[in-house]
Motif scaffolding. Structure first.
Motif, PDB file in Angstrom:
ATOM      1  N   ASP A 154      13.164  -0.358   5.217  1.00  0.00           N
ATOM      2  CA  ASP A 154      12.180  -1.226   4.605  1.00  0.00           C
ATOM      3  C   ASP A 154      10.555  -0.738   5.991  1.00  0.00           C
ATOM      4  N   ASN A 155       9.548  -0.817   4.847  1.00  0.00           N
ATOM      5  CA  ASN A 155       8.171  -0.852   5.127  1.00  0.00           C
ATOM      6  C   ASN A 155       7.931  -2.238   4.875  1.00  0.00           C
ATOM      7  N   GLY A 156       7.128  -2.408   3.733  1.00  0.00           N
ATOM      8  CA  GLY A 156       6.873  -3.729   3.556  1.00  0.00           C
ATOM      9  C   GLY A 156       6.132  -3.476   1.643  1.00  0.00           C
ATOM     10  N   PRO A 200      -1.028  14.093  -1.439  1.00  0.00           N
ATOM     11  CA  PRO A 200       0.219  13.768  -0.356  1.00  0.00           C
ATOM     12  C   PRO A 200      -0.311  12.538   0.672  1.00  0.00           C
ATOM     13  N   PHE A 201       0.531  12.648   1.154  1.00  0.00           N
ATOM     14  CA  PHE A 201      -0.222  11.091   2.303  1.00  0.00           C
ATOM     15  C   PHE A 201      -1.517  11.822   3.212  1.00  0.00           C
ATOM     16  N   GLY A 202      -0.514  12.597   3.439  1.00  0.00           N
ATOM     17  CA  GLY A 202      -1.798  13.606   4.912  1.00  0.00           C
ATOM     18  C   GLY A 202      -2.711  13.508   4.667  1.00  0.00           C
ATOM     19  N   SER A 221       0.961  -1.760   7.286  1.00  0.00           N
ATOM     20  CA  SER A 221       1.113  -0.925   8.469  1.00  0.00           C
ATOM     21  C   SER A 221       0.617   0.821   8.330  1.00  0.00           C
ATOM     22  N   ASN A 222       0.346   1.230   7.190  1.00  0.00           N
ATOM     23  CA  ASN A 222       0.143   2.285   7.273  1.00  0.00           C
ATOM     24  C   ASN A 222      -1.425   2.268   6.885  1.00  0.00           C
ATOM     25  N   PHE A 223      -1.477   1.871   6.501  1.00  0.00           N
ATOM     26  CA  PHE A 223      -3.435   0.701   5.786  1.00  0.00           C
ATOM     27  C   PHE A 223      -3.959   1.216   7.850  1.00  0.00           C
TER      28      PHE A 223
HETATM   29  C1  LMR Z   1       3.140   7.316   0.920  1.00  0.00           C
HETATM   30  O1  LMR Z   1       2.846   8.547   0.286  1.00  0.00           O
HETATM   31  O2  LMR Z   1       1.809   6.379   1.357  1.00  0.00           O
HETATM   32  C2  LMR Z   1       3.437   6.677   1.816  1.00  0.00           C
HETATM   33  O3  LMR Z   1       5.120   7.159   1.702  1.00  0.00           O
HETATM   34  C3  LMR Z   1       4.069   6.916   3.197  1.00  0.00           C
HETATM   35  C4  LMR Z   1       5.123   6.809   3.701  1.00  0.00           C
HETATM   36  O4  LMR Z   1       5.692   7.232   4.707  1.00  0.00           O
HETATM   37  O5  LMR Z   1       5.356   5.430   4.665  1.00  0.00           O
END
Ligand code: LMR
Length: 340
Positions: A154-156, A200-202, A221-223
């Protein structure tokens, strides 16, 4: 739509891919060579996935007596969303943990069921799916695309960010919103009158900074760890969709391990996934507390009526998924949510 990637990075990645192709055909060394397991992912170490990977590395190193080396490559440093699955097929990386949203475009659209807005009320409902028969069945389907699924993490739940508050469906109209490469997520944004932009996320942070996109959806957490608060001063707590991962390897790498090494890796990963899943909610809460204190960032909680309006607008996305990918799968998932 895509954003340009620095050409030196692209060239370095191509060189790695070519070298990997050569290595796939190379004869095995005599004796028992040490095992190298490169684990690439796209997020920061201080996230559920980053922490899970670190835990996995520590367990394997401890138990393998140093013979099995786990190399971690976080933050899209080695591979990103657009090339990591190809790299896995070519043997240029041994383990990945893409978000479930990314398996659709890789040929397993059933995984996009997890992207359906407001399908899950909380993580315990998600786990009834991922940790049961439906989850096992989904992991098995990855074999169709030369992947071996080893488990879920999980992330959330995702929240929406933009340069304005997004309280009503009308607030989304005309926004260019970065999404992952998932049909369901594209449909979700279109249902709100926004324009989905797959990136892409990056590349998301740069695209937000340059104005290529106006908004994004992310778990907290990603934000936080991508430093998006300075670019997106309004964070609306929509909780509209789930984001989690499947850890995958290539069947060829898996078969190359001795039975004992396979068991060691499998057990270490199961423990690391349990650790990551335990951490996920705590990291989400911590990120929320940090973001509440972040100068210049405004958080907006939705009232029940606002949430209901969003849910109503997004309802056709679920029906569309049932028609295109499978009403049967959707029923199985809904049954698992209800009954465990
Ligand atoms: C995203 O691309 O926003 C997510 O999948 C990044 C991740 O791996 O949490």
């Amino acid at each position: 739509m895509s954003v340009e990637r620095p050409s030196s990075l692209l060239r370095a990645r191509r060189r790695l891919l070519v070298a990997a192709c050569a290595a796939v055909g190379a004869p095995a060394l005599a004796g028992a060579p040490p095992v190298l397991l490169r684990f690439s992912h796209v997020v920061a170490p201080d996230t559920p996935k980053g922490q899970m990977a670190l835990h996995f590395q520590a367990l394997v190193h401890q138990r393998g007596g140093g013979r099995i080396r786990v190399e971690l490559h976080p933050d899209s440093q080695l591979w990103g969303d657009d090339d990591e699955m190809e790299a896995l097929r070519l043997g240029a990386v041994e383990m990945l943990a893409p978000s479930l949203s990314k398996f659709g475009m890789a040929g397993v659209p059933e995984f996009e069921v997890f992207d359906l807005p407001y399908l899950f009320a909380d993580l315990s409902q998600v786990r009834r799916v991922t940790q049961g028969a439906v989850g096992r069945g989904l992991l098995e389907r990855l074999a169709r695309q030369q992947m071996r699924g080893l488990g879920f993490l999980d992330n959330g739940f995702k929240q929406m960010s933009a340069r304005r508050a997004l309280r009503t469906p009308a607030d989304y109209r005309g926004l260019r919103v970065r999404v992952q490469a998932s049909h369901v997520l594209g449909e979700q944004m279109r249902a709100l009158g926004a324009q989905p932009v797959v990136l892409p996320f990056g590349e998301t942070q740069r695209a937000l900074a340059s104005g290529v996109v106006d908004a994004a959806e992310n778990p907290l957490s990603n934000f936080l760890t991508q430093g998006l608060a300075v670019l997106q001063p309004h964070l609306t707590l929509t909780q509209h969709g789930y984001l989690g991962y499947a850890v995958v390897t290539h069947p060829r790498f898996w078969a190359s391990l001795s039975r004992a090494d396979r068991a060691l890796v499998e057990e270490a990963l199961a423990e690391a996934l349990a650790h990551g899943n335990r951490l996920a909610e705590a990291l989400d809460r911590q990120a929320l507390a940090t973001l509440r204190q972040t100068p210049g960032l405004q958080l907006h909680a939705l009232g029940a009526a606002e949430r209901e309006a969003l849910r109503r607008h997004l309802r056709p996305v679920r029906d569309g998924f049932g028609r295109s990918v499978g009403a049967g799968l959707l029923r199985d998932v809904q049954r698992a949510i209800q009954t465990g």
